[in-house]
Enzyme design. Structure first.
Site, PDB file in Angstrom:
ATOM      1  N   ASN A  32       0.862  -1.177   0.000  1.00 61.48           N
ATOM      2  CA  ASN A  32       0.000   0.000   0.000  1.00 61.48           C
ATOM      3  C   ASN A  32       0.901   1.230   0.000  1.00 61.48           C
ATOM      4  O   ASN A  32       1.483   1.577   1.027  1.00 61.48           O
ATOM      5  CB  ASN A  32      -0.911  -0.033   1.246  1.00 61.48           C
ATOM      6  CG  ASN A  32      -1.786   1.214   1.342  1.00 61.48           C
ATOM      7  OD1 ASN A  32      -1.842   2.024   0.410  1.00 61.48           O
ATOM      8  ND2 ASN A  32      -2.465   1.369   2.465  1.00 61.48           N
ATOM      9  N   TRP A  33       1.013   1.830  -1.158  1.00 62.76           N
ATOM     10  CA  TRP A  33       1.928   2.974  -1.293  1.00 62.76           C
ATOM     11  C   TRP A  33       1.384   4.218  -0.586  1.00 62.76           C
ATOM     12  O   TRP A  33       2.107   5.196  -0.423  1.00 62.76           O
ATOM     13  CB  TRP A  33       2.166   3.285  -2.771  1.00 62.76           C
ATOM     14  CG  TRP A  33       3.047   2.310  -3.491  1.00 62.76           C
ATOM     15  CD1 TRP A  33       3.499   1.105  -3.027  1.00 62.76           C
ATOM     16  CD2 TRP A  33       3.588   2.458  -4.816  1.00 62.76           C
ATOM     17  NE1 TRP A  33       4.288   0.495  -3.985  1.00 62.76           N
ATOM     18  CE2 TRP A  33       4.356   1.308  -5.094  1.00 62.76           C
ATOM     19  CE3 TRP A  33       3.505   3.440  -5.799  1.00 62.76           C
ATOM     20  CZ2 TRP A  33       5.031   1.119  -6.304  1.00 62.76           C
ATOM     21  CZ3 TRP A  33       4.159   3.262  -7.008  1.00 62.76           C
ATOM     22  CH2 TRP A  33       4.919   2.112  -7.254  1.00 62.76           C
ATOM     23  N   LYS A  34       0.102   4.189  -0.224  1.00 65.84           N
ATOM     24  CA  LYS A  34      -0.539   5.375   0.381  1.00 65.84           C
ATOM     25  C   LYS A  34      -0.285   6.584  -0.525  1.00 65.84           C
ATOM     26  O   LYS A  34      -0.348   6.429  -1.749  1.00 65.84           O
ATOM     27  CB  LYS A  34      -0.047   5.566   1.821  1.00 65.84           C
ATOM     28  CG  LYS A  34      -0.238   4.290   2.649  1.00 65.84           C
ATOM     29  CD  LYS A  34      -0.048   4.477   4.119  1.00 65.84           C
ATOM     30  CE  LYS A  34      -0.273   3.144   4.838  1.00 65.84           C
ATOM     31  NZ  LYS A  34      -0.190   3.245   6.289  1.00 65.84           N
ATOM     32  N   HIS A 122      -9.692   1.375   5.003  1.00 65.97           N
ATOM     33  CA  HIS A 122      -8.409   1.554   5.672  1.00 65.97           C
ATOM     34  C   HIS A 122      -8.602   2.509   6.858  1.00 65.97           C
ATOM     35  O   HIS A 122      -9.389   3.450   6.776  1.00 65.97           O
ATOM     36  CB  HIS A 122      -7.356   2.111   4.702  1.00 65.97           C
ATOM     37  CG  HIS A 122      -5.968   2.022   5.247  1.00 65.97           C
ATOM     38  ND1 HIS A 122      -5.489   2.910   6.178  1.00 65.97           N
ATOM     39  CD2 HIS A 122      -4.979   1.121   5.030  1.00 65.97           C
ATOM     40  CE1 HIS A 122      -4.245   2.570   6.503  1.00 65.97           C
ATOM     41  NE2 HIS A 122      -3.920   1.487   5.826  1.00 65.97           N
ATOM     42  N   GLU A 124      -6.927   4.839   7.870  1.00 68.25           N
ATOM     43  CA  GLU A 124      -6.666   6.249   7.560  1.00 68.25           C
ATOM     44  C   GLU A 124      -7.867   6.887   6.871  1.00 68.25           C
ATOM     45  O   GLU A 124      -8.018   8.109   6.880  1.00 68.25           O
ATOM     46  CB  GLU A 124      -5.379   6.356   6.723  1.00 68.25           C
ATOM     47  CG  GLU A 124      -4.142   6.096   7.587  1.00 68.25           C
ATOM     48  CD  GLU A 124      -2.946   5.516   6.866  1.00 68.25           C
ATOM     49  OE1 GLU A 124      -2.912   5.543   5.613  1.00 68.25           O
ATOM     50  OE2 GLU A 124      -2.034   5.006   7.552  1.00 68.25           O
ATOM     51  N   GLU A 192      -5.675  -5.005  10.392  1.00 72.83           N
ATOM     52  CA  GLU A 192      -4.669  -3.976  10.626  1.00 72.83           C
ATOM     53  C   GLU A 192      -4.981  -3.244  11.928  1.00 72.83           C
ATOM     54  O   GLU A 192      -5.769  -2.280  11.926  1.00 72.83           O
ATOM     55  CB  GLU A 192      -4.668  -2.956   9.481  1.00 72.83           C
ATOM     56  CG  GLU A 192      -4.261  -3.510   8.140  1.00 72.83           C
ATOM     57  CD  GLU A 192      -3.593  -2.446   7.269  1.00 72.83           C
ATOM     58  OE1 GLU A 192      -2.527  -2.754   6.717  1.00 72.83           O
ATOM     59  OE2 GLU A 192      -4.094  -1.322   7.164  1.00 72.83           O
ATOM     60  N   GLY A 198       2.390   2.080  11.124  1.00 70.96           N
ATOM     61  CA  GLY A 198       3.402   3.129  11.041  1.00 70.96           C
ATOM     62  C   GLY A 198       4.069   3.464  12.367  1.00 70.96           C
ATOM     63  O   GLY A 198       4.767   4.470  12.482  1.00 70.96           O
ATOM     64  N   SER A 238       3.107  -2.227  10.541  1.00 69.08           N
ATOM     65  CA  SER A 238       4.546  -2.313  10.823  1.00 69.08           C
ATOM     66  C   SER A 238       5.141  -3.663  10.431  1.00 69.08           C
ATOM     67  O   SER A 238       5.988  -4.209  11.147  1.00 69.08           O
ATOM     68  CB  SER A 238       4.831  -1.991  12.302  1.00 69.08           C
ATOM     69  OG  SER A 238       4.473  -0.658  12.589  1.00 69.08           O
ATOM     70  N   GLY A 259       2.711  -1.292   4.401  1.00 69.31           N
ATOM     71  CA  GLY A 259       2.791   0.144   4.151  1.00 69.31           C
ATOM     72  C   GLY A 259       4.214   0.565   3.862  1.00 69.31           C
ATOM     73  O   GLY A 259       4.743   0.340   2.768  1.00 69.31           O
ATOM     74  N   GLY A 260       4.868   1.146   4.859  1.00 67.50           N
ATOM     75  CA  GLY A 260       6.200   1.732   4.679  1.00 67.50           C
ATOM     76  C   GLY A 260       7.204   0.839   3.964  1.00 67.50           C
ATOM     77  O   GLY A 260       7.905   1.297   3.052  1.00 67.50           O
TER      78      GLY A 260
HETATM   79  P1  13P Z   1       2.850   0.251   7.861  1.00 62.94           P
HETATM   80  O1  13P Z   1       3.318  -1.051   7.263  1.00 62.94           O
HETATM   81  O2  13P Z   1       3.656   1.432   7.396  1.00 62.94           O
HETATM   82  O3  13P Z   1       2.679   0.169   9.339  1.00 62.94           O
HETATM   83  O4  13P Z   1       1.379   0.517   7.260  1.00 62.94           O
HETATM   84  C1  13P Z   1       0.449  -0.493   7.338  1.00 62.94           C
HETATM   85  C2  13P Z   1      -0.709  -0.106   6.514  1.00 62.94           C
HETATM   86  O5  13P Z   1      -1.455   0.800   6.854  1.00 62.94           O
HETATM   87  C3  13P Z   1      -0.911  -0.831   5.248  1.00 62.94           C
HETATM   88  O6  13P Z   1      -2.173  -0.572   4.734  1.00 62.94           O
END
Ligand code: 13P
Length: 277
Positions: A32-34, A122, A124, A192, A198, A238, A259-260
């Site tokens: 997930n590049w966000k 998600h 977010e 999640e 994050g 994470s 994510g990251g």
């Molecule tokens: P991180 O892997 O950066 O914690 O993000 C998880 C996430 O929100 C994937 O959708």
């Protein structure tokens, strides 16, 4: 503790079969590049790097791979993934086909641009006010457009009483309540926990496997074993090249929503390797 009750009622052969069933599903790893990277040129560089390294890491093993990129980068990243076994996905989709919905993009529009899956719910997005009803409508829109909804569920925080299981149960039930068995098998559930996103904090693999079991128990009770066994449950929050193997082996999950670490092709590739180890 309430969470013990969730797994306690499950007959042990079922616990066994749900655990064993894991072996039969193809793992799925989604990056997930966000809202990254900052420019199209950087996105193309990342896309090429991810495609090369992810496919090399996978080799001939069975593992589905996807990247959820910002919608504006779709066409250019689509050129890079075209003809390659890497699914392109979006990070949200409106429920309806068209409408007075400023800033929204419909599932149909995304499908036309060759999206294979869409992340919905998600945390977010939920933090911006999306509730369970909206997430459910968005997931239905994604299914209607013949794509895979990757439905995110997860608690804000954990409490000793296990009330967080009920939050997750409500999120799950909202999406599946009115869904038939065939449609349900096309849904991917991404667990999640919000507090792990994050932050560098993670639940233990055992915590994740217990949550997976609770999700499977819900699906089993609603649809029976055949459907419950087909629905893939991912973990996100994470995930790194260091902890992925432990989550795969002891968390009993079917893959990851990353994510990251998905913004660095090398790290993403190691996570893919963990899924096929
Ligand atoms: P991180 O892997 O950066 O914690 O993000 C998880 C996430 O929100 C994937 O959708």
């Amino acid at each position: 503790m309430k969470y013990i009750l969730i797994t306690q009622n499950m007959p042990s052969p079922m616990v066994y079969s749900l655990h064993m069933a894991k072996v039969k599903r193809t793992p799925l790893v989604i990056g997930n590049w966000k809202m990254h990277p900052a420019t199209l040129e950087a996105a193309k560089r990342l896309g090429k790097d991810v495609v090369t390294k992810a496919l090399k890491a996978r080799g001939t093993a069975s593992c589905d791979i996807g990247i959820a990129v910002p919608t504006l980068y779709f066409d250019e990243i689509g050129k890079i993934t075209k003809g390659k076994p890497i699914m392109l996905g979006a990070q949200n989709a409106a429920a309806g086909a068209v409408g007075a919905e400023t800033g929204e993009v419909s599932a149909g529009m995304l499908a036309e641009r060759r999206a294979a899956f869409v992340i919905v719910g998600h945390s977010e997005r939920r933090a911006r006010g999306e509730d369970n009803a909206q997430v459910t409508a968005r997931a239905a829109g994604v299914l209607a457009a013949k794509m895979i909804p990757v439905v995110c569920i997860g608690e804000q925080s954990r409490d000793a009483e296990g009330d967080f299981y009920h939050i997750v149960h409500e999120q799950l039930d909202a999406v599946f309540a009115n869904l038939g068995g065939t449609a349900a098998t096309r849904v991917v559930v991404a667990y999640e926990p919000v507090w792990a996103i994050g932050t560098g904090l993670t639940p233990t693999a055992e915590d994740v496997s217990t949550m997976r079991l609770a999700i499977k128990k819900y699906l089993h009770e609603k649809y029976g074993d055949a459907v419950a066994n087909k629905v893939r449950v991912l973990y996100g929050g994470s995930v790194t090249e260091e902890n992925a193997l432990e989550f795969m082996q002891n968390g009993m999950i079917d893959g990851f929503l990353v994510g990251g670490a998905s913004l660095e092709a090398v790290r993403f590739a190691v996570i893919i390797k963990a899924c096929i180890a």
